[in-house]
Design a protein around this motif. Structure first.
Motif, PDB file in Angstrom:
ATOM      1  N   PHE A 211       0.807  -1.215   0.000  1.00 48.12           N
ATOM      2  CA  PHE A 211       0.000   0.000   0.000  1.00 48.12           C
ATOM      3  C   PHE A 211       0.845   1.272   0.000  1.00 48.12           C
ATOM      4  O   PHE A 211       0.676   2.142  -0.879  1.00 48.12           O
ATOM      5  CB  PHE A 211      -0.931  -0.004   1.217  1.00 48.12           C
ATOM      6  N   LEU A 212       1.727   1.428   0.965  1.00 43.62           N
ATOM      7  CA  LEU A 212       2.455   2.689   1.092  1.00 43.62           C
ATOM      8  C   LEU A 212       3.374   2.973  -0.096  1.00 43.62           C
ATOM      9  O   LEU A 212       3.353   4.094  -0.627  1.00 43.62           O
ATOM     10  CB  LEU A 212       3.227   2.722   2.411  1.00 43.62           C
ATOM     11  N   PRO A 213       4.190   2.012  -0.560  1.00 47.36           N
ATOM     12  CA  PRO A 213       4.977   2.300  -1.772  1.00 47.36           C
ATOM     13  C   PRO A 213       4.088   2.611  -2.980  1.00 47.36           C
ATOM     14  O   PRO A 213       4.401   3.512  -3.769  1.00 47.36           O
ATOM     15  CB  PRO A 213       5.782   1.014  -1.986  1.00 47.36           C
ATOM     16  N   GLY A 214       3.001   1.866  -3.120  1.00 51.85           N
ATOM     17  CA  GLY A 214       2.092   2.112  -4.237  1.00 51.85           C
ATOM     18  C   GLY A 214       1.437   3.475  -4.149  1.00 51.85           C
ATOM     19  O   GLY A 214       1.289   4.183  -5.160  1.00 51.85           O
ATOM     20  N   ALA A 215       1.041   3.883  -2.944  1.00 48.66           N
ATOM     21  CA  ALA A 215       0.412   5.191  -2.763  1.00 48.66           C
ATOM     22  C   ALA A 215       1.394   6.315  -3.075  1.00 48.66           C
ATOM     23  O   ALA A 215       1.016   7.326  -3.687  1.00 48.66           O
ATOM     24  CB  ALA A 215      -0.116   5.322  -1.339  1.00 48.66           C
ATOM     25  N   ALA A 216       2.642   6.154  -2.665  1.00 42.39           N
ATOM     26  CA  ALA A 216       3.651   7.177  -2.953  1.00 42.39           C
ATOM     27  C   ALA A 216       3.896   7.283  -4.460  1.00 42.39           C
ATOM     28  O   ALA A 216       3.961   8.389  -5.020  1.00 42.39           O
ATOM     29  CB  ALA A 216       4.949   6.849  -2.221  1.00 42.39           C
ATOM     30  N   PHE A 217       4.034   6.141  -5.123  1.00 41.95           N
ATOM     31  CA  PHE A 217       4.283   6.164  -6.570  1.00 41.95           C
ATOM     32  C   PHE A 217       3.103   6.767  -7.324  1.00 41.95           C
ATOM     33  O   PHE A 217       3.280   7.601  -8.214  1.00 41.95           O
ATOM     34  CB  PHE A 217       4.556   4.744  -7.079  1.00 41.95           C
TER      35      PHE A 217
END
Length: 358
Positions: A182-188
């Motif tokens: 979730f967090l890496p995907g949200a940042a990208f």
């Protein structure tokens, strides 16, 4: 629970008696002190500054910066676009002050995602207000300010994601494929949303083709679908009668979806050309619903923060919370760099266009 919910909801609405006591700020500045001439019609400004179906209320371009600052108190077709977000920022500050005092708020690692959400909310509200207030200064200012506006929106998306992950999510969702990425995907996707909007703004000229809107909406839609997934899971699995945050999450989603409709389509001005020049534009309504979405989010996050603050560090670990603290400014810097690179490319194009015109 219902009485508490209604009380919290009513507290978001300013007292009508107080509004009636406010001075008429438009009377403090005569038009001669704000802009050298009254507002003009669309044919008197370059095509870049014209909006579909908006025929009047434009501010003259190429004036001094203080003229646009003081136009905050003048009636023009950007007035409500500025004030909707400025007033929302003031209400947000008021709710933050009131709620932190109520819950015995302390600055700890557990409160870090709440702080980041609050900062990201103020950032997008003030950057958007600045863009709409000053963009008529020149073509250069128009592009630069809206690129900064896109930075604010991307950072706000990620601030929402942090709040949803650390305060809203349930263990079953965090163990799913969405939760683990979730967090890496949200940042990208936050950065991609900024890049897509900057690219669309830089590449396409009026009258804008459908491709411009697709470049804006596709990354933003993907980001939203990921960001909202812990909320959807919570709404579909939790007992509403036992969870006072859920009505605010539901109102958050409804407000955002309504804002997306008015952002995507020039309504109602499309059906009433020239009748919504000062009041009733779709973009003004978009601002209003997006501001409501942010306020509902803050209320929901406070409920969850109070309920979970004693277990957040134990559940997620200090390292993950610190990574969130680092990833937030990192995303901001990446978005700023993307906006500046795009602005540099656009500036070369504007200089070339100026030489050809002269």
């Amino acid at each position: 629970m219902s009485e508490d919910f209604l009380h919290r909801l009513s507290s978001l609405i300013p007292n009508a008696d107080h509004i009636g006591q406010l001075p008429k700020l438009s009377n403090l500045f005569s038009p001669s002190l704000v802009l050298p001439s009254p507002t003009v019609v669309s044919s008197q400004v370059p095509s870049l500054f014209r909006e579909p179906y908006i025929f009047s209320g434009y501010r003259p371009v190429y004036q001094k910066w203080h003229c646009y600052l003081l136009s905050l108190f003048q009636r023009h077709n950007e007035s409500l676009n500025v004030w909707t977000h400025l007033l929302a920022a003031f209400v947000l500050l008021h709710r933050w002050w009131a709620d932190t005092g109520t819950v015995g708020y302390t600055s700890t690692l557990a409160s870090l995602p709440l702080w980041l959400f609050f900062v990201s909310s103020l950032m997008y509200l003030f950057l958007s207000a600045a863009a709409h207030l000053f963009q008529s200064h020149s073509e250069h200012a128009h592009y630069f300010l809206f690129f900064m506006d896109y930075v604010g929106v991307a950072v706000y998306q990620y601030g929402c994601s942090l709040g949803h992950y650390f305060y809203t999510s349930e263990p079953a969702w965090r163990d799913s494929c969405f939760g683990s990425r979730f967090l890496p995907g949200a940042a990208f996707l936050g950065w991609l949303s900024c890049a897509g909007c900057c690219f669309a703004k830089c590449k396409y000229r009026r009258p804008y083709p459908v491709g411009r809107k697709l470049c804006q909406l596709i990354p933003a839609t993907l980001a939203y679908l990921l960001d909202i997934s812990p909320v959807i899971h919570r709404l579909s699995t939790a007992a509403w009668m036992e969870d006072p945050a859920l009505p605010f999450y539901a109102l958050q989603i409804i407000s955002f979806l309504l804002s997306a409709i008015f952002f995507s389509c020039p309504i109602p001005e499309r059906y009433f050309p020239g009748q919504c020049d000062f009041l009733g534009q779709g973009h003004q309504i978009f601002h209003l619903f997006l501001s409501m979405c942010t306020l509902f989010q803050l209320e929901a996050f406070f409920y969850d923060y109070v309920r979970r603050r004693d277990t957040i560090v134990e559940t997620f670990g200090e390292n993950q919370l610190l990574c969130a603290a680092i990833s937030f400014p990192t995303l901001f810097l990446c978005c700023i760099l993307t906006a500046l690179i795009t602005m540099r490319h656009k500036q070369k194009h504007l200089k070339g266009q100026y030489k050809r015109d002269n």
